[in-house]
Design a protein around this motif. Sequence first.
Motif, PDB file in Angstrom:
ATOM      1  N   UNK A 309       0.833  -1.205   0.000  1.00 26.20           N
ATOM      2  CA  UNK A 309       0.000   0.000   0.000  1.00 26.20           C
ATOM      3  C   UNK A 309       0.869   1.258   0.000  1.00 26.20           C
ATOM      4  N   UNK A 310       1.956   1.269   0.808  1.00 27.53           N
ATOM      5  CA  UNK A 310       2.848   2.432   0.854  1.00 27.53           C
ATOM      6  C   UNK A 310       3.503   2.679  -0.488  1.00 27.53           C
ATOM      7  N   UNK A 311       3.981   1.600  -1.120  1.00 26.72           N
ATOM      8  CA  UNK A 311       4.616   1.756  -2.434  1.00 26.72           C
ATOM      9  C   UNK A 311       3.636   2.328  -3.445  1.00 26.72           C
ATOM     10  N   UNK A 312       2.405   1.822  -3.425  1.00 26.97           N
ATOM     11  CA  UNK A 312       1.398   2.342  -4.352  1.00 26.97           C
ATOM     12  C   UNK A 312       1.099   3.811  -4.055  1.00 26.97           C
ATOM     13  N   UNK A 313       0.981   4.141  -2.752  1.00 30.54           N
ATOM     14  CA  UNK A 313       0.707   5.536  -2.388  1.00 30.54           C
ATOM     15  C   UNK A 313       1.859   6.448  -2.784  1.00 30.54           C
ATOM     16  N   UNK A 314       3.097   5.987  -2.559  1.00 29.39           N
ATOM     17  CA  UNK A 314       4.264   6.786  -2.943  1.00 29.39           C
ATOM     18  C   UNK A 314       4.270   7.034  -4.444  1.00 29.39           C
ATOM     19  N   UNK A 315       3.958   5.985  -5.215  1.00 28.28           N
ATOM     20  CA  UNK A 315       3.947   6.135  -6.669  1.00 28.28           C
ATOM     21  C   UNK A 315       2.880   7.136  -7.111  1.00 28.28           C
ATOM     22  N   UNK A 316       1.675   7.011  -6.531  1.00 28.45           N
ATOM     23  CA  UNK A 316       0.589   7.924  -6.912  1.00 28.45           C
ATOM     24  C   UNK A 316       0.936   9.360  -6.514  1.00 28.45           C
ATOM     25  N   UNK A 317       1.440   9.542  -5.273  1.00 25.48           N
ATOM     26  CA  UNK A 317       1.774  10.894  -4.801  1.00 25.48           C
ATOM     27  C   UNK A 317       2.912  11.482  -5.625  1.00 25.48           C
ATOM     28  N   UNK A 318       3.907  10.649  -5.962  1.00 23.32           N
ATOM     29  CA  UNK A 318       5.021  11.138  -6.782  1.00 23.32           C
ATOM     30  C   UNK A 318       4.525  11.628  -8.139  1.00 23.32           C
ATOM     31  N   UNK A 319       3.596  10.880  -8.725  1.00 22.02           N
ATOM     32  CA  UNK A 319       3.053  11.303 -10.029  1.00 22.02           C
ATOM     33  C   UNK A 319       2.295  12.615  -9.882  1.00 22.02           C
ATOM     34  N   UNK A 320       1.478  12.715  -8.807  1.00 25.37           N
ATOM     35  CA  UNK A 320       0.717  13.949  -8.594  1.00 25.37           C
ATOM     36  C   UNK A 320       1.652  15.131  -8.367  1.00 25.37           C
ATOM     37  N   UNK A 321       2.683  14.922  -7.530  1.00 23.66           N
ATOM     38  CA  UNK A 321       3.635  16.005  -7.257  1.00 23.66           C
ATOM     39  C   UNK A 321       4.370  16.404  -8.526  1.00 23.66           C
ATOM     40  N   UNK A 322       4.762  15.415  -9.323  1.00 23.42           N
ATOM     41  CA  UNK A 322       5.472  15.724 -10.574  1.00 23.42           C
ATOM     42  C   UNK A 322       4.590  16.548 -11.505  1.00 23.42           C
ATOM     43  N   UNK A 323       3.314  16.195 -11.585  1.00 21.32           N
ATOM     44  CA  UNK A 323       2.396  16.961 -12.442  1.00 21.32           C
ATOM     45  C   UNK A 323       2.264  18.392 -11.925  1.00 21.32           C
TER      46      UNK A 323
END
Length: 765
Positions: A309-323
């Motif tokens: 769950x943490x890895x998935x959340x990190x990936x989603x948040x990283x994508x959002x932050x990058x955008x």
Amino acid sequence: MTTPARGPRLSFQAKVLLPVLAALVLLPCLTLYIVNSYIERQVLTEARQTLSTAEVVFRKTLATRTNDLAARFESATQEKSYRSIVTNGLLQPKDKQALDTIHGFLLDQLKLYGADYDALVLTADTNSFAVVDAETKMPGKNPRDPERENKWIAAVEPFARAVQQGETSAAGPVVVTGTPNLVVSVPILDERGTLVGVLSVANRIGETALLDLQTLTGADIVIADGDNIAVTTLHQRDLPSSILHPPTDPLTEGARQIMQLEFHAVHYTALTDSYEAGSPPHGFRYVLLSSYEERLRELHNTQTKLLAVSAAAILVIAIVVWVLIRRITRPLVILRDNAEAVGRGDFTRRVEHISSDECGDLADAFNRMTTNLQVSRADLEKAVATLKTTQSQLIQSEKLSAVGQFVAGIAHELNNPLTSVIGFSELLQNMDLDAKYKGHLDHIARAAIRCHKIVHSLLGFSRQKEPERKLVILHNVVDAVLEIVAYDMRTNNVAIERNYAPELPPVLGDAHQLQQVILNILSNARQAMENFRRDAKIVLSTGTSDGMVWLRIKDNGPGMRPEVLSRIFDPFFTTKAQGKGTGLGLSLSYGIIQEHHGNIRAESEPGDGAQFVIELPIADPNSGLTPDAVGRSSSPFKVRPPSLRILAVDDEESILHLVQEVLRADGHRVDIASSGDAALEWIAKNRYDVIVCDWKMPGLSGIHVYEDLQTKDPVAAGRMLFMTGDVVNDNFQDFLKKNGRSCLPKPFSIREFRSAVAALAKPAA
């Protein structure tokens, strides 16, 4: 100039994204670590609590079984049929038939209770025991095993002895032939209640009983005989030796130890202790093992899920932050490109209004900045052109200031020879000479006095000093300025006409500042009329009106156009060619008159000359001040004193000769010294009534001589009369005021010199 080396360049996206990712990774890891540590501690704590509970159940169950067994056999020995056997004397250990009868009876009794027992031991007295093997369930079917019987006798003898010694019953755990047992000894009484024997029963704790205990306690059980495992609920019997003999823990009471171990890939919490009962105590060691493998497995599953769950959340948040960062940096990149263009001088660049947020506000601010820069650049170009002009004017002003300082120095140097010229010309005038030569001397004297007035005015005008308000007669100020410009006006064919009022009241002001104002106006008028007409004329008129003293300075020059007249007092405004003026003279004059609470204005018509009008308020007649005599220097002649001893000190030989001639002619004794050192030598040898000393001299100056006398001979210091050609020097004036000394300004007339000597000598006469 070399550019300093720069480190690796990181983009704004990387600077924001990397810390965010680091925080996103570290925070779940830290959380997982804390939660995992907490859960592990909880699991171990729960396992220990479970094991402690299991131990309590285990020990209480064994005690209950022992008590139950004792109660069963106490009840059996009270049976009527059993008593008849005992009463009839059948209890004979060596009587095989009697033993078989008793065994059969007890076996029947035990079957009623479903007891699981290993052996029955009967004793008729304190020295005779009979063992009935109960494992065969029937006596005599197996051959007797004396060794085994002896072991049983040795195991139960302490319990039987305790009953024989009066105990109602004795019970305890023992291990016989590798098997754990609960042994109970009860008395055999006849009908009269007399002890005739002891019955001992050993109840075996076998695998069936151990499985029952496992069900009750919820833990695996191991019972050991020394280093050997007697019975266990585990399928594997290769337990580590540290389980049976754990290390001694000083914080643990007795032999009870709890530890963690991994056995055949299963995690256990193990409790090792001894079970002892009876008196003296007998017992065995036991180990209770509680597995927490299932809870660990659940913990690992939870960890895996949390990591996923943490890895998935990190990936989603990283994508959002990058955008989001891309959305922020895109306007910044556009703004950077436009800023670089502006830096190259392209102020026409504009940034499109991208969004209605801070980035949009930044774009609007950038557009306003470039618009302002366009306007500022145009203004700056105009200002630079003006500054270039102003710079040249200031340079010229600095040149004039330097010339003024040079003139002041020259004027001071001229005072010494002028003193000699005036003094000696007066001496010659007092001699009996031919009328022709007397006329020549008069011309010399008048010319020298005129030079003196010019030099004095130049010296006062060029000297910078703090403004000082005194009562000033405006006529004297104007005349002092006219003395300065007389030669310039005469050589440029400019006539000066004075139309003064008969009596002019004084004004409160600074004479030197007022001289500067009048000099600026006269200089401008002279320059305006230069090459304009041959009959140039300046008229100076004075008068009073409405509590004001006014001065009008009118010329017959070309006049001024209205647009020039409106700006005549503006700073740096000039109609002269470059290098001919600074444009500051009239601006400074305007400020000076305003500071004097007066007015200054210009009136002019093109082709009809120009007129400047200065108005100053009349001073209060009750102020108690006396008018400052600008341009006047005369002292009344004092009565000639009697013969005095006088020392004259000056580095100018001609002045020393003049002073010596004048004083000797008056009957005084005179010594002369050309330096301060020589003067101190004369003073050390003689007493002088008056010491006439120049202020500025090489080596010791007049002030140095005075300070030396103040220390060594204060009386002689009080008789000093100073001479100087720089009467407006601020430092010297401060010295005179501080020490209360008088000064004779150079050049001076013989009359003024005699008067000053007489004034100083009078108190000492």
